[in-house]
Write a protein that holds these residues in place. Structure first.
Motif, short mmCIF file in Angstrom:
data_model
loop_
_atom_site.label_atom_id
_atom_site.label_comp_id
_atom_site.label_asym_id
_atom_site.label_seq_id
_atom_site.Cartn_x
_atom_site.Cartn_y
_atom_site.Cartn_z
N SER A 124 -1.94 -4.44 -10.89
CA SER A 124 -2.70 -3.50 -10.06
C SER A 124 -3.75 -2.78 -10.90
O SER A 124 -4.87 -2.53 -10.44
CB SER A 124 -1.77 -2.47 -9.43
OG SER A 124 -0.82 -3.12 -8.63
N GLN A 158 -2.27 -2.15 -1.80
CA GLN A 158 -0.96 -2.63 -1.40
C GLN A 158 -0.44 -1.95 -0.14
O GLN A 158 0.11 -2.60 0.74
CB GLN A 158 0.02 -2.42 -2.56
CG GLN A 158 1.40 -2.93 -2.26
CD GLN A 158 2.24 -2.99 -3.50
OE1 GLN A 158 1.72 -3.03 -4.60
NE2 GLN A 158 3.53 -3.02 -3.33
N ASP A 174 -4.19 -6.71 -3.25
CA ASP A 174 -2.96 -6.38 -3.99
C ASP A 174 -1.75 -6.62 -3.09
O ASP A 174 -1.56 -5.91 -2.11
CB ASP A 174 -3.03 -4.91 -4.44
CG ASP A 174 -2.11 -4.63 -5.62
OD1 ASP A 174 -1.28 -5.48 -5.94
OD2 ASP A 174 -2.24 -3.54 -6.22
MG LIG Z 1 1.14 -3.39 -8.51
#
Ligand SMILES: [Mg+2]
Ligand SMILES: Nc1ncnc2c1ncn2[C@@H]1O[C@H](COP(=O)(O)OP(=O)(O)OP(=O)(O)O)[C@@H](O)[C@H]1O
Ligand SMILES: Nc1ncnc2c1ncn2[C@@H]1O[C@H](COP(=O)(O)OP(=O)(O)OP(=O)(O)O)[C@@H](O)[C@H]1O
Ligand SMILES: [Mg+2]
Lengths: 265, 524, 204
Positions: free
Chosen positions: B315, B341, B416
């Protein structure tokens, strides 16, 4: 500074005191200092208190100083506004505003009071673990189990907030095709949209945490505490000592004719 | 231990029930795996058994649900907890106390257990889930995988007669998922009834003996011994979009092994122009360097996957590529969009329509209406235009956040973990969406724990370990290199291991398997 | 008014409201300090412009949870969090501040016996909160004996109405739209009036 709600990672006399007692003593002192509005009483208390907390809490001076800087602007603005807004003999004129002797005196007094209470607040947080305080309030101040753990859940949300705040602002900023590398928008619109998303996400986290606590039996009946917080004679001595010294100082300034209250300024 | 008769659940404001006449009996010592597609009501079933629905979450419940002899729909949740241990779906949100010790001790304290007995029980339980080393830590500082283990210990510590587990490995890398799966297996003790929802069946290693399948209409589709249910109903299970272990998937495809599958060649994507280029990228967070010396070129028309263990810096890499984290090294190239995410973090507007229109408006694009309209179609959001984005289901939120980023026309799209927690069908749809963006001429970078997804869409793979690049190369080379994967700490999923023996490119094999098992190709 | 025991999720909701409003305030404190410096000797007045924002949690909590006392409780919890976890320089006095401001904001709802939640009540609530906070300032800082008292009072009440009362209803309605409040009295009340946006929610 340490992380939110965590004590400095060492041991000291102040660290070992019962958190509820510490909070109560701190509270009484802050109420007592509401009375005097002369500069001498808070100054005398500050002269006693600062070295005392540094010594008893083993707080490094620079740490205390840095924390004090945070409430500097607050103290200064109290001084400034009082200096120019009170009746009394005029001692100077600044930007067309009259600075009075009474104003200056009260201003300095209120500013010193802020620094004093701020110093105590910093000493309290730097030597008290927030979670232990809640356990202690539960044990010794009869705070109910559910309110206690609701506040602790709030504390968990708080610990996650700074990280979430950054993530949300990053996540929202890339939604703007004109966003510039390496910057986050600071206009009120962007900030309030981020704050709203933060509130929604935090409320949802709160709902899940409430469910998690309930499914582990919180509130089903009498509970035990596996790591209780101690409360003993030394805490009584501590309370008596601090309050005694505080009253002594006020007594001295009163007898010396320095003490002023709102009715005597 | 668990006795459910004719259970129906309807949430307020929704016309159709989520669960309909569900029957379920679980005896002491029995373990049941619940399988179903996204949104079919798995979590709802567990929440009824735990006394959450309808007591904490409003719903209309009919029928009978008895757990440990108590009526789960009326016994206060906290009282039911004396017999039931629950692990809910999002692990990070069930750690409620500041330290690991307090967290695990909590359930015992609430039962009024003698304080002297609590300490030993806490340490014993932590050790049993492989988390003994976490005893001194603060919960806020745990990684996703560590947090999931602690949450499991907190559910197990009171030795409940009934254990309810909702996707205990969702956020974990493959290695950690196997660790937690082992812990779950170890915890399944004498006389305890366990009901578990899990998507990652191949990681689980060893499936519970019994399976309950819920259909999309909320009725029980099948209930019986795992082997029999999975193989007798393989085709229809696959059609519902549930994940299956490899052997059942092969049954659904009607073949005995992957080699028997007819594999059509898939066109390899030719790299277009370079749209983003990073050199010597490094990132510091807090006191640590979490990413160091990464070189990466993103080409139009190609999908690059970034894989590595939890905390390896994936990330952080995306954030640095998008210019959101201060980073050493250089990043040059076109405009970059990043899909985070958690979709919830990225929503800006109060309706789906406005959400899609947001980026194009900001960019002062001339054809906002057409773009929004195309986005609604491409990401199957028609009919939801006026809905608040926060009020969508998880899968719908995912599609919206992808769509809202895609309609902006960035040169590069970073995503992500776009498929976590999704069933097989929505995950495949997401893979298609990413592939389509690349085919339209964008550069795509994808972070994921799902190596199968990597095999399905990626052209190139960047392997990270503890912030350092281990390898960057074509997907077939990287996934074929056992030594490399084991240095990265990533066990190979069964389906990828099996696909090696076929001699075809991995994407072609996975596509063939998908065509044979998922009925119609679904658009995102 | 309802007599049922307050539920754990309501308590946690109050704690979260307290924490987030405290935190967002803290994040905007830069703006406050900047405003204070920009206003020079009038810097002290900056707090009056922003005071309403400090108190918004109380009417918001009442709007959502709808039972007596929660306005005060949420302000107290916010103060506790600021003192204990954020080292507020105001110290434990903040608990008194929270109590007084919460009581001010709550008075308006108590007058309607916790039955009405329309704009009028929110405006009144904000105004009373501003008033209560001014009375407290008179005790703590001797505002009454200073010039500018009328300014202080006017600014506090105006800020209370806008940033506390009206803002609470706006925020509450926006939150209800997102579905996070579906299992609260506010969410249930909105369902009863069959608003169009009570559609399925992502699972908590
Ligand atoms: Mg991550
Ligand atoms: N509190 C609620 N109010 C309204 N609808 C809800 C609520 N909770 C769940 N739903 C809806 O009920 C359906 C079933 O949800 P549930 O969480 O049980 O599904 P699931 O099988 O666990 O899905 P997933 O695989 O995504 O976890 C979904 O459509 C969901 O949107
Ligand atoms: N805000 C932060 N401050 C300090 N350290 C951080 C921060 N965010 C992440 N880290 C650390 O940086 C490292 C890399 O984190 P990153 O989120 O990039 O990992 P990841 O590969 O995406 O992991 P995951 O698979 O769990 O999502 C981790 O060790 C993490 O603990
Ligand atoms: Mg679920």
């Amino acid at each position: 500074m340490t992380a939110l709600g965590q004590a400095l990672p060492h041991d000291s006399v102040l660290h070992r005191r019962n958190p509820t007692v510490k909070l109560a003593v701190f509270f009484v002192v802050s109420v007592v200092v509401l009375v005097p509005v002369d500069p001498w009483t808070p100054l005398a208390l500050l002269v006693v208190a600062a070295p005392a907390v540094v010594h008893a809490g083993r707080i490094p001076w620079p740490t205390l100083g840095r924390a004090a800087l945070l409430f500097g602007p607050f103290a200064f603005s109290l001084l400034a506004v009082n200096a120019v807004t009170r009746d009394g003999p005029v001692v100077a004129e600044v930007l067309g505003l009259e600075v009075t002797r009474t104003g200056l005196t009260v201003g300095v007094a209120l500013a010193l009071r802020t620094v004093l209470v701020g110093t105590l607040a910093v000493a309290f947080t730097l030597t008290t673990d927030g979670a232990r305080l809640m356990t202690s309030l539960h044990q010794h101040a009869r705070l109910g189990a559910r309110p206690t753990f609701a506040v602790l859940a709030g504390y968990r949300v708080l610990e996650d907030l700074p990280g979430r705040w950054t993530t949300i602002r990053q996540a929202q900023s890339v939604r703007d095709p004109r966003h510039r590398r390496g910057t986050l928008p600071r206009d009120p619109g962007s900030l309030s949209r981020a704050a709203f998303a933060l509130l929604v996400v935090a409320l949802r986290q709160g709902e899940r945490m409430a469910i998690a606590m309930e499914t582990r039996g919180l509130g089903s009946g009498p509970r035990t505490v596996h790591r209780p917080v101690a409360l003993d004679r030394r805490d009584a001595v501590f309370a008596a000592l601090v309050l005694g010294v505080c009253l002594l100082v006020v007594l001295v300034t009163w007898r010396a004719g320095l003490l002023r209250t709102w009715s005597t300024v | 231990m668990i006795e459910v008769r004719g259970l129906g659940v309807t949430f307020p404001g929704t016309p159709a029930p989520v669960l309909r006449s569900v029957d379920l009996d679980v005896r002491p010592g029995e373990q049941v795996l619940v399988l179903a597609g996204s949104g079919a009501g798995k979590s709802t079933l567990l929440r009824v058994l735990a006394g959450i629905v309808p007591q904490v979450v409003d719903a209309e419940v009919t029928g009978v649900a008895r757990v440990a002899g108590l009526d789960a729909t009326t016994t206060p949740t906290a009282d039911l907890a004396a017999h039931v241990g629950t692990l809910t779906q999002d692990p990070t949100d069930q750690l409620c106390l500041p330290t690991v010790l307090d967290e695990v001790a909590f359930a015992l304290e609430n039962r009024g257990v003698d304080p002297g007995l609590i300490g030993p029980a806490v340490h014993r339980t932590l050790a049993s889930v492989g988390a003994a080393h976490l005893a001194g830590r603060r919960t806020a500082e745990l990684s996703g995988g560590e947090g999931q283990r602690v949450a499991l210990a907190a559910a197990l510590v009171a030795d409940p007669q009934v254990l309810l587990l909702d996707e205990p490995t969702a956020l974990l890398d493959p290695a950690a998922a196997r660790g937690v799966a082992r812990a779950v297996r170890g915890a399944v003790g004498d006389g305890r009834a366990t009901v578990m929802v899990e998507h990652r069946l191949d990681e689980l290693g060893h499936l519970p003996a019994r399976v309950l399948v819920l259909g999309p209409d909320g009725r029980v589709r099948a209930d019986g011994p795992t082997e029999r249910v999975l193989h007798d109903d393989a085709r229809s299970l696959a059609g519902m979009g549930t994940w299956l272990p490899l052997s059942a998937e092969l049954t659904a495809a009607g073949v005995g092994s992957l080699e028997r599958l007819t594999v059509d060649p898939v066109p390899t994507s030719v790299p277009g122009v370079r749209v983003l280029s990073a050199r010597g990228l490094s990132v510091r967070r807090g006191q640590r360097t979490v990413l160091d010396g990464v070189d990466l070129d993103v080409h139009a028309g190609r999908v690059t996957a970034v894989v590595g263990l939890n905390g390896s810096g994936k990330s952080s890499l995306l954030l640095a590529l998008a210019g959101l984290l201060p980073a050493g090294g250089t990043v040059t190239g076109g405009s970059v969009g990043l899909v985070f995410q958690h979709p919830e973090h990225q929503f800006l507007a109060r309706s789906v329509h406005d959400e899609l229109a947001w980026g194009p408006h900001r960019a002062r694009l001339p054809d906002v209406d057409e773009r929004v309209s195309a986005g609604l179609d491409d990401y199957r959001l028609r009919g939801l235009e006026d809905r608040d984005p926060f009020r969508l289901s998880g899968g719908q939120q995912r599609r919206l956040s992808l769509g809202a980023m895609a309609v902006c026309g960035h040169d590069v799209l970073l995503a992500d973990e776009p498929t976590f927690g999704q069933d097989r069908r929505t995950s495949a749809a997401c893979a298609d969406a990413l592939r389509r963006l690349a085919d339209e001429g964008r550069g795509v970078v994808l972070v994921t724990h799902d190596l199968r997804l990597v095999g399905e869409v990626a052209d190139d793979v960047l392997l990270l370990r503890a912030g350092h690049p281990l390898a960057l190369g074509p997907v077939d080379d990287v996934l074929a290199d056992d030594a490399l994967l084991s240095r990265a700490g990533l066990p190979l999923p069964a389906v990828l291991a099996a696909s090696r023996t076929t001699g075809h490119p991995v994407r072609a094999v996975l596509r063939a398997l998908r065509t044979a098992t998922l009925p119609a190709p679904v658009r995102a | 008014m309802n007599r049922r025991r307050i539920s754990l999720s309501e308590l946690v909701l109050l704690a979260v409201l307290a924490v987030v409003s405290g935190f967002v305030y803290w994040a905007l404190v830069q703006a406050w300090i900047a405003l204070q410096i920009a206003m020079g000797p009038f810097g002290d007045l900056a707090q009056h412009v922003l005071i309403g924002g400090w108190m918004v949690a109380a009417p918001l909590a009442l709007y959502i949870v709808r039972r007596p006392g929660v306005g005060i409780v949420v302000e107290l919890a916010a103060a506790l969090v600021e003192v204990v976890f954020l080292a507020s320089p105001v110290g434990p006095m903040l608990l008194v501040v929270g109590l007084v401001q919460g009581a001010g904001a709550e008075a308006a709802f108590a007058l309607t016996r916790y039955r009405r939640y329309d704009w009028g009540v929110f405006v009144l609530s904000g105004a009373l909160a501003g008033l209560a906070s001014t009375v407290l300032g008179m005790v703590r800082f001797g505002w009454l004996t200073q010039d500018w008292f009328a300014w202080r009072l006017g600014l506090q009440v105006a800020s209370g109405i806008l940033l506390c009362g009206i803002a609470a209803k706006v925020i509450g309605d926006a939150l209800a739209r997102t579905g996070v409040l579906d299992n609260t009295p506010l969410g249930r009340a909105r369902r009863e009036t069959t608003s169009p946006d009570t559609e399925p929610v992502p699972v908590a």
